[in-house]
Design a protein around this motif. Structure first.
Motif, mmCIF file in Angstrom:
data_model
loop_
_atom_site.group_PDB
_atom_site.id
_atom_site.type_symbol
_atom_site.label_atom_id
_atom_site.label_comp_id
_atom_site.label_asym_id
_atom_site.label_seq_id
_atom_site.Cartn_x
_atom_site.Cartn_y
_atom_site.Cartn_z
ATOM 1 N N MET A 281 0.826 -1.209 0.000
ATOM 2 C CA MET A 281 0.000 0.000 0.000
ATOM 3 C C MET A 281 0.863 1.263 0.000
ATOM 4 O O MET A 281 0.509 2.279 -0.583
ATOM 5 N N THR A 282 2.030 1.202 0.665
ATOM 6 C CA THR A 282 2.924 2.350 0.684
ATOM 7 C C THR A 282 3.427 2.672 -0.705
ATOM 8 O O THR A 282 3.479 3.845 -1.112
ATOM 9 N N LEU A 283 3.801 1.639 -1.467
ATOM 10 C CA LEU A 283 4.267 1.852 -2.823
ATOM 11 C C LEU A 283 3.176 2.470 -3.695
ATOM 12 O O LEU A 283 3.432 3.375 -4.493
ATOM 13 N N LEU A 284 1.969 1.991 -3.541
ATOM 14 C CA LEU A 284 0.856 2.544 -4.313
ATOM 15 C C LEU A 284 0.636 4.013 -3.973
ATOM 16 O O LEU A 284 0.389 4.837 -4.859
ATOM 17 N N ALA A 285 0.735 4.342 -2.675
ATOM 18 C CA ALA A 285 0.552 5.738 -2.255
ATOM 19 C C ALA A 285 1.654 6.621 -2.823
ATOM 20 O O ALA A 285 1.394 7.743 -3.286
ATOM 21 N N VAL A 286 2.873 6.114 -2.811
ATOM 22 C CA VAL A 286 3.998 6.884 -3.349
ATOM 23 C C VAL A 286 3.803 7.131 -4.842
ATOM 24 O O VAL A 286 4.003 8.254 -5.337
ATOM 25 N N GLU A 287 3.428 6.090 -5.568
ATOM 26 C CA GLU A 287 3.238 6.242 -7.011
ATOM 27 C C GLU A 287 2.058 7.159 -7.318
ATOM 28 O O GLU A 287 2.095 7.917 -8.293
ATOM 29 N N ARG A 288 1.035 7.108 -6.496
ATOM 30 C CA ARG A 288 -0.108 8.015 -6.695
ATOM 31 C C ARG A 288 0.329 9.464 -6.513
ATOM 32 O O ARG A 288 -0.031 10.330 -7.310
ATOM 33 N N ILE A 289 1.130 9.712 -5.489
ATOM 34 C CA ILE A 289 1.609 11.071 -5.241
ATOM 35 C C ILE A 289 2.505 11.542 -6.389
ATOM 36 O O ILE A 289 2.374 12.672 -6.878
ATOM 37 N N LYS A 290 3.404 10.670 -6.837
ATOM 38 C CA LYS A 290 4.298 11.049 -7.936
ATOM 39 C C LYS A 290 3.512 11.345 -9.206
ATOM 40 O O LYS A 290 3.841 12.273 -9.948
ATOM 41 N N LEU A 291 2.477 10.557 -9.456
ATOM 42 C CA LEU A 291 1.697 10.732 -10.684
ATOM 43 C C LEU A 291 0.929 12.045 -10.677
ATOM 44 O O LEU A 291 0.942 12.803 -11.653
ATOM 45 N N PHE A 292 0.275 12.341 -9.563
ATOM 46 C CA PHE A 292 -0.631 13.489 -9.536
ATOM 47 C C PHE A 292 0.036 14.799 -9.128
ATOM 48 O O PHE A 292 -0.635 15.825 -9.039
ATOM 49 N N THR A 293 1.338 14.773 -8.853
ATOM 50 C CA THR A 293 2.035 16.025 -8.565
ATOM 51 C C THR A 293 2.711 16.591 -9.812
ATOM 52 O O THR A 293 3.432 17.589 -9.730
ATOM 53 N N THR A 294 2.490 15.971 -10.960
ATOM 54 C CA THR A 294 2.965 16.514 -12.234
ATOM 55 C C THR A 294 1.751 16.931 -13.071
ATOM 56 O O THR A 294 0.634 16.453 -12.857
ATOM 57 N N ARG A 295 1.998 17.811 -14.014
ATOM 58 C CA ARG A 295 0.885 18.379 -14.779
ATOM 59 C C ARG A 295 0.361 17.461 -15.878
ATOM 60 O O ARG A 295 -0.824 17.503 -16.210
ATOM 61 N N SER A 296 1.252 16.648 -16.462
ATOM 62 C CA SER A 296 0.850 15.876 -17.638
ATOM 63 C C SER A 296 -0.331 14.943 -17.393
ATOM 64 O O SER A 296 -1.229 14.859 -18.252
ATOM 65 N N PRO A 297 -0.424 14.228 -16.247
ATOM 66 C CA PRO A 297 -1.600 13.379 -16.038
ATOM 67 C C PRO A 297 -2.902 14.171 -15.981
ATOM 68 O O PRO A 297 -3.939 13.710 -16.470
ATOM 69 N N TRP A 298 -2.860 15.358 -15.372
ATOM 70 C CA TRP A 298 -4.064 16.184 -15.293
ATOM 71 C C TRP A 298 -4.488 16.646 -16.681
ATOM 72 O O TRP A 298 -5.682 16.591 -17.030
ATOM 73 N N TRP A 299 -3.524 17.122 -17.469
ATOM 74 C CA TRP A 299 -3.844 17.563 -18.813
ATOM 75 C C TRP A 299 -4.332 16.397 -19.680
ATOM 76 O O TRP A 299 -5.306 16.526 -20.437
ATOM 77 N N CYS A 300 -3.654 15.275 -19.589
ATOM 78 C CA CYS A 300 -4.048 14.110 -20.388
ATOM 79 C C CYS A 300 -5.436 13.612 -19.989
ATOM 80 O O CYS A 300 -6.236 13.224 -20.844
ATOM 81 N N SER A 301 -5.730 13.639 -18.694
ATOM 82 C CA SER A 301 -7.052 13.215 -18.234
ATOM 83 C C SER A 301 -8.135 14.135 -18.791
ATOM 84 O O SER A 301 -9.183 13.675 -19.269
ATOM 85 N N ALA A 302 -7.874 15.434 -18.730
ATOM 86 C CA ALA A 302 -8.851 16.397 -19.240
ATOM 87 C C ALA A 302 -9.054 16.233 -20.745
ATOM 88 O O ALA A 302 -10.189 16.261 -21.243
ATOM 89 N N VAL A 303 -7.954 16.032 -21.469
ATOM 90 C CA VAL A 303 -8.055 15.864 -22.920
ATOM 91 C C VAL A 303 -8.774 14.564 -23.265
ATOM 92 O O VAL A 303 -9.573 14.514 -24.212
ATOM 93 N N THR A 304 -8.497 13.497 -22.506
ATOM 94 C CA THR A 304 -9.179 12.222 -22.743
ATOM 95 C C THR A 304 -10.691 12.388 -22.658
ATOM 96 O O THR A 304 -11.438 11.937 -23.547
#
Length: 251
Positions: A1-24
């Motif tokens: 669960m710790t690894l999942l939390a770390v990867e979630r934080i790394k993913l959502f603290t950058t702009r590209s996932p937010w932009w890609c999600s919105a564009v999707t």
């Protein structure tokens, strides 16, 4: 669960996932609205047609997933990750799981959003989800997006460069599979077993939209259930190859 939390934080603290999600969401729902809104009254809109934008969103999901891993290689943060978690397989599986869950959520929101908007635009058409095939056509988008994200992460791990990984993914899905059919004698037979053609069979059951509207019909010979299993198996094989390669080479 710790690894999942770390990867979630790394993913959502950058702009590209937010932009890609919105564009999707924008391109998937937007293209569906465009097709439904411009269709003449003489053309009945089916549930399949409401998912016209599915393939456009799929392309953006692949970009999102590839960037999630290649960006770490680009900036060297993957070395820090592997130093903190010597078990590379566990770290990469956590990343893959987080990205796949995001893709699953985007797929479901985009699919049901497209269907709901079509109901608003064309209330006179019967767009109720009455059959298993119709439910699969809408709810099945999420699993296909999730498995596609796994494939894209695997390609990102293997290639390690954003431009290269994204180019391979987009060229393959948007052009290569279709061009295979041009190979004399064996092209059509090969095309029946290509992964994204098979994934389309799971979603559509090989049925065309009314009046020929909607995405191209899959030529796969598999049933919908076996098509999903085949696509999942392909994603798993790609991930295993990527993990094996990551464990054998330098970060």
């Amino acid at each position: 669960m710790t690894l999942l939390a770390v990867e979630r934080i790394k993913l959502f603290t950058t702009r590209s996932p937010w932009w890609c999600s919105a564009v999707t969401l924008a391109v998937t729902i937007g293209f569906a609205a465009l097709i439904v809104g411009t269709a003449g009254d003489e053309i009945p809109i089916t549930v399949r047609v409401t998912q016209f934008g599915y393939s456009f969103g799929l392309a953006v999901v692949m970009v999102l997933a590839a960037l999630a891993v290649t960006t770490e290689y680009r900036f060297g943060t993957i070395r820090t990750t592997f130093q903190a978690v010597p078990n590379r397989t566990a770290a990469l599986l956590a990343k893959t799981g987080v990205v796949a869950l995001l893709a699953l959520a985007l797929g479901e929101i985009a699919a049901f959003g497209s269907w709901a908007l079509a109901n608003v635009i064309r209330p006179q058409d019967d767009l109720a989800l009455n059959t298993v095939a119709e439910w699969t056509n809408v709810a099945g988008v999420g699993p296909v997006y999730a498995l596609t994200a796994v494939i894209a992460v695997a390609v990102g791990i293997l290639v390690r460069h954003s431009a290269g990984a994204i180019s391979i993914l987009l060229i393959y899905t948007l052009a290569a599979e279709s061009l295979v059919q041009l190979i004399p004698n064996v092209g059509d037979d090969i095309h029946k077993w290509l992964p994204f053609n098979v994934a389309d069979k799971f979603l559509t059951g090989g049925m065309a939209g009314a009046g020929g509207e909607g995405p191209p019909v899959s030529t796969s010979a598999l049933s919908a259930g076996w098509a999903l299993a085949y696509f999942a198996g392909f994603a798993l094989v790609m991930l295993v190859i990527a993990l094996t390669t990551a464990n054998k080479r330098d970060a």
